[in-house]
Motif scaffolding. Sequence first.
Motif, PDB file in Angstrom:
ATOM      1  N   GLY A 137       0.597  -0.945  -0.104  1.00 26.33           N
ATOM      2  CA  GLY A 137      -0.051   0.380   0.150  1.00 26.33           C
ATOM      3  C   GLY A 137       0.990   1.304   0.492  1.00 26.33           C
ATOM      4  O   GLY A 137       2.188   1.330   0.648  1.00 26.33           O
ATOM      5  N   GLY A 138       0.299   2.276  -0.678  1.00 26.64           N
ATOM      6  CA  GLY A 138       1.403   3.768   0.024  1.00 26.64           C
ATOM      7  C   GLY A 138       0.950   4.503   0.468  1.00 26.64           C
ATOM      8  O   GLY A 138       0.095   3.704   1.633  1.00 26.64           O
ATOM      9  N   ASN A 139       0.895   5.998   0.361  1.00 25.22           N
ATOM     10  CA  ASN A 139       0.377   6.232   1.097  1.00 25.22           C
ATOM     11  C   ASN A 139      -0.250   7.090   1.444  1.00 25.22           C
ATOM     12  O   ASN A 139      -1.394   7.768   2.607  1.00 25.22           O
ATOM     13  CB  ASN A 139       1.968   7.630   1.395  1.00 25.22           C
ATOM     14  CG  ASN A 139       2.767   7.039   1.350  1.00 25.22           C
ATOM     15  OD1 ASN A 139       3.149   5.727   2.131  1.00 25.22           O
ATOM     16  ND2 ASN A 139       4.047   8.224   1.025  1.00 25.22           N
ATOM     17  N   ALA A 140      -0.490   7.645  -0.122  1.00 24.18           N
ATOM     18  CA  ALA A 140      -2.362   8.082  -0.293  1.00 24.18           C
ATOM     19  C   ALA A 140      -3.397   7.618  -0.168  1.00 24.18           C
ATOM     20  O   ALA A 140      -3.101   6.776   0.764  1.00 24.18           O
ATOM     21  CB  ALA A 140      -2.231   8.474  -1.888  1.00 24.18           C
ATOM     22  N   THR A 141      -4.257   8.003  -0.157  1.00 27.44           N
ATOM     23  CA  THR A 141      -5.217   7.924   1.683  1.00 27.44           C
ATOM     24  C   THR A 141      -6.601   7.805   0.548  1.00 27.44           C
ATOM     25  O   THR A 141      -6.780   9.201  -0.838  1.00 27.44           O
ATOM     26  CB  THR A 141      -5.513   9.022   2.637  1.00 27.44           C
ATOM     27  OG1 THR A 141      -6.085  10.236   2.062  1.00 27.44           O
ATOM     28  CG2 THR A 141      -4.287   8.597   3.439  1.00 27.44           C
ATOM     29  N   GLU A 142      -7.356   6.950   0.566  1.00 34.44           N
ATOM     30  CA  GLU A 142      -9.040   7.096  -0.093  1.00 34.44           C
ATOM     31  C   GLU A 142     -10.041   7.329   0.975  1.00 34.44           C
ATOM     32  O   GLU A 142      -9.816   6.775   1.787  1.00 34.44           O
ATOM     33  CB  GLU A 142      -9.198   5.958  -0.972  1.00 34.44           C
ATOM     34  CG  GLU A 142      -8.510   5.555  -1.676  1.00 34.44           C
ATOM     35  CD  GLU A 142      -8.975   6.471  -3.923  1.00 34.44           C
ATOM     36  OE1 GLU A 142     -10.234   6.967  -3.016  1.00 34.44           O
ATOM     37  OE2 GLU A 142      -8.648   6.519  -4.135  1.00 34.44           O
ATOM     38  N   ASP A 143     -10.629   8.798   0.701  1.00 36.76           N
ATOM     39  CA  ASP A 143     -11.675   9.010   1.195  1.00 36.76           C
ATOM     40  C   ASP A 143     -11.327   8.739   2.584  1.00 36.76           C
ATOM     41  O   ASP A 143     -11.888   8.262   3.650  1.00 36.76           O
ATOM     42  CB  ASP A 143     -12.347   8.599   1.094  1.00 36.76           C
ATOM     43  CG  ASP A 143     -13.021   8.578   0.156  1.00 36.76           C
ATOM     44  OD1 ASP A 143     -13.503   9.356  -0.977  1.00 36.76           O
ATOM     45  OD2 ASP A 143     -14.210   7.433  -0.006  1.00 36.76           O
ATOM     46  N   ASP A 144      -9.997   9.276   3.419  1.00 37.15           N
ATOM     47  CA  ASP A 144      -9.594   9.201   4.735  1.00 37.15           C
ATOM     48  C   ASP A 144      -9.577   7.642   5.510  1.00 37.15           C
ATOM     49  O   ASP A 144      -8.843   7.826   6.355  1.00 37.15           O
ATOM     50  CB  ASP A 144     -10.667  10.151   5.378  1.00 37.15           C
ATOM     51  CG  ASP A 144     -10.337  11.740   5.485  1.00 37.15           C
ATOM     52  OD1 ASP A 144      -9.663  11.955   4.870  1.00 37.15           O
ATOM     53  OD2 ASP A 144     -11.541  12.114   5.728  1.00 37.15           O
ATOM     54  N   LYS A 145      -9.820   7.669   3.876  1.00 34.96           N
ATOM     55  CA  LYS A 145      -9.103   6.049   4.588  1.00 34.96           C
ATOM     56  C   LYS A 145      -7.876   5.673   4.194  1.00 34.96           C
ATOM     57  O   LYS A 145      -7.162   5.774   3.649  1.00 34.96           O
ATOM     58  CB  LYS A 145      -9.995   4.778   3.769  1.00 34.96           C
ATOM     59  CG  LYS A 145     -10.675   3.474   4.336  1.00 34.96           C
ATOM     60  CD  LYS A 145     -11.022   2.211   4.073  1.00 34.96           C
ATOM     61  CE  LYS A 145     -12.406   3.114   2.380  1.00 34.96           C
ATOM     62  NZ  LYS A 145     -12.666   1.371   1.856  1.00 34.96           N
ATOM     63  N   VAL A 146      -6.748   5.220   5.431  1.00 32.64           N
ATOM     64  CA  VAL A 146      -5.654   4.505   5.774  1.00 32.64           C
ATOM     65  C   VAL A 146      -5.658   3.408   4.909  1.00 32.64           C
ATOM     66  O   VAL A 146      -6.665   2.302   4.992  1.00 32.64           O
ATOM     67  CB  VAL A 146      -5.035   4.809   6.948  1.00 32.64           C
ATOM     68  CG1 VAL A 146      -3.541   3.799   6.825  1.00 32.64           C
ATOM     69  CG2 VAL A 146      -5.438   5.166   7.816  1.00 32.64           C
ATOM     70  N   ILE A 147      -4.548   2.812   3.251  1.00 31.77           N
ATOM     71  CA  ILE A 147      -4.750   2.213   3.177  1.00 31.77           C
ATOM     72  C   ILE A 147      -3.423   1.154   3.526  1.00 31.77           C
ATOM     73  O   ILE A 147      -2.586   1.005   4.272  1.00 31.77           O
ATOM     74  CB  ILE A 147      -3.665   2.376   1.624  1.00 31.77           C
ATOM     75  CG1 ILE A 147      -4.108   3.701   0.537  1.00 31.77           C
ATOM     76  CG2 ILE A 147      -3.156   0.702  -0.042  1.00 31.77           C
ATOM     77  CD1 ILE A 147      -5.242   3.345   0.484  1.00 31.77           C
ATOM     78  N   PRO A 148      -4.160  -0.193   3.806  1.00 33.37           N
ATOM     79  CA  PRO A 148      -3.245  -0.997   4.349  1.00 33.37           C
ATOM     80  C   PRO A 148      -2.008  -1.615   3.634  1.00 33.37           C
ATOM     81  O   PRO A 148      -1.666  -1.183   2.681  1.00 33.37           O
ATOM     82  CB  PRO A 148      -4.199  -2.569   4.155  1.00 33.37           C
ATOM     83  CG  PRO A 148      -5.329  -1.968   3.576  1.00 33.37           C
ATOM     84  CD  PRO A 148      -5.635  -0.350   2.235  1.00 33.37           C
ATOM     85  N   PRO A 149      -1.150  -1.464   4.828  1.00 30.32           N
ATOM     86  CA  PRO A 149      -0.115  -1.565   4.263  1.00 30.32           C
ATOM     87  C   PRO A 149       0.424  -2.623   3.134  1.00 30.32           C
ATOM     88  O   PRO A 149       1.174  -2.812   2.198  1.00 30.32           O
ATOM     89  CB  PRO A 149       1.347  -2.545   5.585  1.00 30.32           C
ATOM     90  CG  PRO A 149      -0.168  -2.833   6.737  1.00 30.32           C
ATOM     91  CD  PRO A 149      -0.994  -1.446   6.176  1.00 30.32           C
ATOM     92  N   GLU A 150       0.018  -4.002   3.456  1.00 34.07           N
ATOM     93  CA  GLU A 150      -0.152  -5.086   2.003  1.00 34.07           C
ATOM     94  C   GLU A 150      -1.431  -5.021   1.653  1.00 34.07           C
ATOM     95  O   GLU A 150      -2.789  -5.277   2.562  1.00 34.07           O
ATOM     96  CB  GLU A 150       0.726  -6.276   2.438  1.00 34.07           C
ATOM     97  CG  GLU A 150       2.068  -6.032   3.029  1.00 34.07           C
ATOM     98  CD  GLU A 150       2.044  -7.580   3.258  1.00 34.07           C
ATOM     99  OE1 GLU A 150       3.171  -8.241   2.191  1.00 34.07           O
ATOM    100  OE2 GLU A 150       2.454  -7.826   4.367  1.00 34.07           O
TER     101      GLU A 150
END
Length: 517
Positions: free
Chosen positions: A273-286
């Motif tokens: 996962g990257g650092n960008a967020t989708e709708d304030d959702k944190v992208i999981p590391p994998e």
Amino acid sequence: MEPLGMAATAVPDAGPGPGWQSKCPWGAPKPASISCSLAEVMSEQLAKELQLEEENAAFPEVVAVAEGPFITGENIDTSSDLMLAQMLQMEFDREYDAQLRREEKKFNGDSKVSISFENYRKVHPFDSDSSEDEVDWQDTRHDPYRADKPTTTPKKGFIGKGKDITTKHDEVVCGRKNTARMENFAPGFQVGDGIGMDLKLSNQVFNALKQHAYSEERRSARLHEKKEHSTAEKAVDPKTRLLLYKMVNSGMLETITGCISTGKESVVFHAYGGNATEDDKVIPPECAIKVFKTTLNEFKNRDKYIKDDYRFKDRFSKLNPRKIIRMWAEKEMHNLTRMQNAGIPCPQVVILKKHILVMSFIGQDQVPAPKLKDVKLNSEDMKKAYYQTLNMMQQLYKECNLVHADLSEYNMLWHDGKVWLIDVSQSVEPTHPHGLEFLFRDCRNVSQFFQKGGVAEALNERELFNAVSGLNITADNEVDFIEEIEALEKRNEDHVQNHGKKVSTFSSDGDPPIYDE
Ligand code: ADP
Ligand code: MN
């Protein structure tokens, strides 16, 4: 001179965008009026992008370089150092690419086998397009052009003596030094011939450029790295590849590392996962990326799941096959969300893009959790897994109003000392015309697996069916049992036919579903 990207920008205002966009010397993007659905816009956009991708051979017809090193033009705002520097850099990049293309052409001549110089290009093809998706993601990702916090230089170091002391804060000295230091940017980052000129870059501009140079390098590396995984990529069609590229390019995903599974109906990839967020959702590391295959023949035999699913019934008849495949992905997303809400261990949905579902990865360090069929559990864990499975099946039925419909040791993963359910694109509501048959099949798989696995307490399939559904089918052999199930389904169907709506499956106190009229 009209840069392609800007001209093609027809994006509704996506809120506060990166600051440079509003200052863009080519003017603000025209607001588009949307007259059709989002889905249509997106696929039209996609078509354009694909075309653009194909045409990128012709990309910069660009740059009959103006006389001076500076851009002359009345309407161009040159008041900002930063803007000026960016414009110069952009200009240079395009020029560089144009030259590269000429060299590539010369190098390859008429040869049937050609060497592509694409990897060396400065302007990435996807930078020049702008779709809704792209803007969504860009808004949240780190933008190297965004005005930096003012950089403070530590107070140390000066030159000269007495009255003539000039510190490193001196604008002119500092500016010249910065210009010279541009040479030390990331290796291979082309800084143009500014070095030879007496340019004085402010710290702010210098830092912005430097940051840009590094992030550019990282991104190039990412793209190149992706290319090396092209065997996995070949499993997907160009449109899918483009969508995947965008996910990486936008920073939502860091890298797509490889393929975990190639099934008949889907290909699953692992990604960081990257650092960008989708709708304030944190992208999981994998992440796991499930790409639903767009080759239609594999899906024909699954029609029955979705065609008769009440939730999708109205939509089914109107859809073309491509949209039906997206519906599988959508169905998996909805089902996973329901399960997540009920607290059932399952992948967490990150994002759905057309037929691509990104979810959290069950496993660690690129190694997916083993399927229950592949893992050797001791008897204690086996028993634990059984009770957990029983529990999850009940939750799935009662709380999520779902039947998995492909439940077996193949779609249960063992991770973190518990069972995780996956692969729910075909899951249906119990009132699906064949819902109870699917449930019975699930029960048979589960029961057989745990009984063979030595769990003495494991219910047989009929007992399990009653325990999960709350129904009380008394037949003591399989043939009669299934007959009763089919009779229930038929009564339910007749009810739907006659009353135009499905019966409610549960009464409020969790009693058995009411299939009576
Ligand atoms: P299919 O319809 O091809 O069976 P699945 O959803 O079962 O699709 O995925 C295929 C395989 O990919 C699974 O058996 C599992 O090994 C792996 N997989 C799928 N989703 C995930 C996930 N979220 N985390 C880890 N592995 C996964
Ligand atoms: Mn599966």
